[in-house]
Design a protein around this motif. Structure first.
Motif, PDB file in Angstrom:
ATOM      1  N   UNK A  90      22.338   3.784   5.467  1.00 26.82           N
ATOM      2  CA  UNK A  90      22.532   2.836   6.442  1.00 26.82           C
ATOM      3  C   UNK A  90      22.444   1.446   6.290  1.00 26.82           C
ATOM      4  N   UNK A  91      21.260   1.148   5.584  1.00 26.97           N
ATOM      5  CA  UNK A  91      20.663  -0.206   5.616  1.00 26.97           C
ATOM      6  C   UNK A  91      21.681  -1.152   4.650  1.00 26.97           C
ATOM      7  N   UNK A  92      21.712  -2.496   4.878  1.00 27.03           N
ATOM      8  CA  UNK A  92      22.300  -3.447   4.254  1.00 27.03           C
ATOM      9  C   UNK A  92      21.791  -3.459   3.016  1.00 27.03           C
ATOM     10  N   UNK A  93      22.245  -4.036   1.914  1.00 23.66           N
ATOM     11  CA  UNK A  93      21.745  -4.381   0.622  1.00 23.66           C
ATOM     12  C   UNK A  93      20.332  -5.009   0.537  1.00 23.66           C
ATOM     13  N   UNK A  94      20.243  -6.127   1.555  1.00 25.42           N
ATOM     14  CA  UNK A  94      19.119  -6.964   1.338  1.00 25.42           C
ATOM     15  C   UNK A  94      17.988  -5.971   1.674  1.00 25.42           C
ATOM     16  N   UNK A  95      18.182  -4.828   2.689  1.00 22.71           N
ATOM     17  CA  UNK A  95      16.964  -4.160   3.301  1.00 22.71           C
ATOM     18  C   UNK A  95      16.863  -2.950   2.283  1.00 22.71           C
ATOM     19  N   UNK A 170       7.471  -9.180  17.153  1.00 18.20           N
ATOM     20  CA  UNK A 170       6.543  -9.501  15.738  1.00 18.20           C
ATOM     21  C   UNK A 170       6.749  -8.478  14.789  1.00 18.20           C
ATOM     22  N   UNK A 171       7.642  -7.170  15.029  1.00 10.03           N
ATOM     23  CA  UNK A 171       7.853  -5.950  14.238  1.00 10.03           C
ATOM     24  C   UNK A 171       9.124  -6.457  13.334  1.00 10.03           C
ATOM     25  N   UNK A 172       9.735  -7.467  13.699  1.00  2.73           N
ATOM     26  CA  UNK A 172      11.027  -8.020  12.865  1.00  2.73           C
ATOM     27  C   UNK A 172      10.449  -8.366  11.563  1.00  2.73           C
ATOM     28  N   UNK A 173      11.261  -8.577  10.580  1.00  6.14           N
ATOM     29  CA  UNK A 173      10.887  -9.319   9.201  1.00  6.14           C
ATOM     30  C   UNK A 173      12.108  -9.620   8.692  1.00  6.14           C
ATOM     31  N   UNK A 214       9.565   0.383  11.493  1.00  8.20           N
ATOM     32  CA  UNK A 214       8.457   0.517  10.867  1.00  8.20           C
ATOM     33  C   UNK A 214       8.260   2.020   9.972  1.00  8.20           C
ATOM     34  N   UNK A 215       9.272   2.811  10.244  1.00  4.34           N
ATOM     35  CA  UNK A 215       9.188   4.172   9.493  1.00  4.34           C
ATOM     36  C   UNK A 215      10.254   4.175   8.434  1.00  4.34           C
ATOM     37  N   UNK A 216      11.412   3.363   8.630  1.00  2.00           N
ATOM     38  CA  UNK A 216      12.336   3.350   7.764  1.00  2.00           C
ATOM     39  C   UNK A 216      12.449   2.283   6.939  1.00  2.00           C
ATOM     40  N   UNK A 217      11.655   1.204   7.366  1.00  2.00           N
ATOM     41  CA  UNK A 217      11.538  -0.300   6.524  1.00  2.00           C
ATOM     42  C   UNK A 217      12.840  -1.067   6.542  1.00  2.00           C
ATOM     43  N   UNK A 218      13.497  -0.830   7.728  1.00  2.00           N
ATOM     44  CA  UNK A 218      14.651  -1.887   7.803  1.00  2.00           C
ATOM     45  C   UNK A 218      14.145  -3.340   8.539  1.00  2.00           C
ATOM     46  N   UNK A 219      14.704  -4.238   8.550  1.00  2.00           N
ATOM     47  CA  UNK A 219      14.448  -5.509   9.125  1.00  2.00           C
ATOM     48  C   UNK A 219      14.590  -5.568  10.727  1.00  2.00           C
ATOM     49  N   UNK A 247      24.460  -6.169  10.900  1.00  2.00           N
ATOM     50  CA  UNK A 247      23.665  -5.061  11.172  1.00  2.00           C
ATOM     51  C   UNK A 247      23.332  -4.102   9.981  1.00  2.00           C
ATOM     52  N   UNK A 248      22.657  -2.961  10.468  1.00  2.00           N
ATOM     53  CA  UNK A 248      22.230  -2.217   9.419  1.00  2.00           C
ATOM     54  C   UNK A 248      22.857  -0.622  10.179  1.00  2.00           C
ATOM     55  N   UNK A 249      24.147  -0.554  10.313  1.00  2.54           N
ATOM     56  CA  UNK A 249      24.778   0.634  10.691  1.00  2.54           C
ATOM     57  C   UNK A 249      25.551   1.474  10.176  1.00  2.54           C
ATOM     58  N   UNK A 250      26.371   0.888   8.983  1.00  7.01           N
ATOM     59  CA  UNK A 250      27.385   1.680   8.308  1.00  7.01           C
ATOM     60  C   UNK A 250      27.472   1.139   7.005  1.00  7.01           C
ATOM     61  N   UNK A 251      26.770   1.758   6.193  1.00  3.82           N
ATOM     62  CA  UNK A 251      26.538   1.557   4.705  1.00  3.82           C
ATOM     63  C   UNK A 251      27.741   1.016   4.051  1.00  3.82           C
ATOM     64  N   UNK A 252      27.965   0.018   3.338  1.00  3.79           N
ATOM     65  CA  UNK A 252      29.184  -0.497   2.901  1.00  3.79           C
ATOM     66  C   UNK A 252      29.910  -1.449   3.470  1.00  3.79           C
TER      67      UNK A 252
END
Length: 456
Positions: A90-95, A170-173, A214-219, A247-252
């Motif tokens: 699911x994540x975007x390339x940057x994540x 504060x969790x966002x990156x 926090x568990x998956x490492x997404x932003x 977003x990070x919801x549909x890879x590609x």
């Protein structure tokens, strides 16, 4: 002509482009920090204790493709095993560089005290993750306020913000990334479960947010918007409603799409009427904001997904399901209601505005004797009436928003302080009507300008 406040806002937006954040002083909000536990997990069977504060469980890993099954011990006995889908792409390339592979989250049933996790296949770095609510605290922020919602967002109704569901910012990156526009809506379900009340919704969104970050490492939370089974619409990923946040919801296919997810598992039940209505509102909002027909098709180019390799051009509905681009069952039974969502969105947007009549009186024009252009529209819309000279310069202009466009021109050039008579010759008038999602309706004609009248 005096412009209304709305007309001024629209004209300013047209000149300046997308809304930008405005300066703010300070703001405070109550957030709920997540309580997240992550423990090493082995292949085979593992049983772990749960508390009443735990909202969901999930399994993550470094490499491999394990098959995961999960069940819970409730006061009524063990539940049936669930098989959460692999959600790794699911994540975007940057994540992707910092992201961990993992399953969709599975929500803890009410009263469940144990979780039984079965893992088969090959995988390294397996971890069992539980997420719930921790302490509540107040945060203070300084600097830029969030951008205002776009014009079309009125179709969403009363949208609950990230502050409403208690997002811990504060969790966002990383920084928010934007596409040039949104070309389609991708419909999802969060999976997990359907056993929640309206009061539970903020906790469920917070848990999904913490699991993603926090568990998956997404932003951030993967979805742009979240819909609950009661018809509520909630802001998801940060960046501003009405802006093309990636977003990070549909890879590609994350860039240029809006991801909206139903809070719940549609593999186990049918969507409610309220859900379908809310999804239609989201689709109508997207169509109005980025000017597309929710019932139409669009060709998108994959950036690499489980179903389509990078560079593949894919014809998709402007409103489509996650399974159309990924190897997933998402959004379950909601997929069968996409036709109703599209039709509902188009009904909300209404038919295209038409210019039904135009009359021109007072021509040929002899300054300062006025000429009047009057038009009728099939329904209320923003409009503009202009007169152009042979070089295309605007010599007179009027705007408004109703069903009766009109312009009265006295033959003096507005572009020259309204004091110089227009030179004799052929001029063109133009009527434009814009309902903000259909193509602009137009009508044009020619009018002759003669020598000014000179008082005797």
């Amino acid at each position: 002509m005096r412009l209304s406040r709305r007309a001024v806002v629209l004209l300013t937006a047209a000149l300046l482009g997308p809304a930008l954040p405005s300066l703010a002083t300070t703001s405070t909000s109550a957030v709920v920090a997540p309580a997240i536990r992550s423990t090493a997990l082995s292949l085979g069977a593992t049983t772990a204790a749960l508390t009443d504060r735990d909202e969901l469980v999930g399994v993550t890993w470094e490499s491999g493709a394990p098959a995961v099954r999960v069940r819970f011990l409730t006061p009524h006995g063990w539940t049936a095993f669930e098989e959460p889908e692999d959600d790794s792409d699911v994540p975007v390339a940057e994540e992707r560089e910092r992201a961990r592979a993992g399953t969709e989250p599975v929500w803890r049933p009410t009263g469940a005290s144990l979780v039984d996790v079965r893992v088969a296949g090959a995988a390294t770095g397996l971890r069992l993750v539980t997420v719930g609510d921790g302490e509540r605290r107040t945060t203070r922020s300084f600097g830029l306020a969030q951008a205002d919602a776009a014009e079309g967002s009125a179709l969403l109704g009363s949208v609950r913000t990230r502050k409403d569901w208690g997002a811990d910012e504060s969790l966002r990156s990383g920084k928010v990334s934007y596409a040039s526009s949104v070309q389609a809506v991708v419909v999802h379900h969060t999976a997990g479960g359907n056993d929640y009340s309206p009061q539970d919704v903020p906790r469920k969104i917070r848990a999904d947010y913490a699991y993603h970050v926090q568990a998956r490492g997404w932003s951030d939370l993967g979805y742009n918007l979240v819909v609950d089974k009661y018809g509520g619409i909630w802001e998801g990923r940060a960046g501003g409603i009405g802006r093309a946040v990636i977003g990070a919801h549909a890879a590609g296919f994350n860039t240029g799409t809006l991801g909206v997810s139903l809070l719940g598992d549609m593999t186990k039940t049918a969507p409610t009427k309220e859900t379908v209505t809310a999804m239609a509102r989201v689709a109508a909002y997207a169509g109005a904001t980025w000017r597309f027909d929710p019932t139409a098709k669009v060709t998108l180019t994959s950036k690499g997904s489980p179903r389509y390799r990078s560079g593949t051009k894919v014809s998709l509905g402007r409103v489509h399901g996650h399974r159309d681009t990924g190897k997933t069952a998402c959004p379950g039974a909601l997929y069968d209601r996409l036709g109703d969502i599209r039709a509902g969105a188009k009904a909300l947007l209404g038919p295209a505005v038409r210019i039904t009549e135009v009359t021109v009186t007072g021509a040929p024009v002899h300054a300062p004797t006025p000429m009047v252009v009057r038009a009728s529209l099939s329904r209320t819309a923003a409009w503009a009436v202009e007169v152009h000279d042979a070089d295309g310069a605007i010599v007179a202009r009027a705007t408004g928003e109703d069903r009766t466009p009109h312009l009265e021109w006295n033959g003096l050039r507005a572009d020259l302080a309204g004091a110089v008579p227009a030179q004799p010759g052929d001029y063109t008038w133009h009527v434009r009507a814009d309902d903000r999602w259909h193509p602009v309706a137009t009508r044009d004609g020619t009018v002759q300008v003669g020598l000014p009248l000179v008082p005797l």
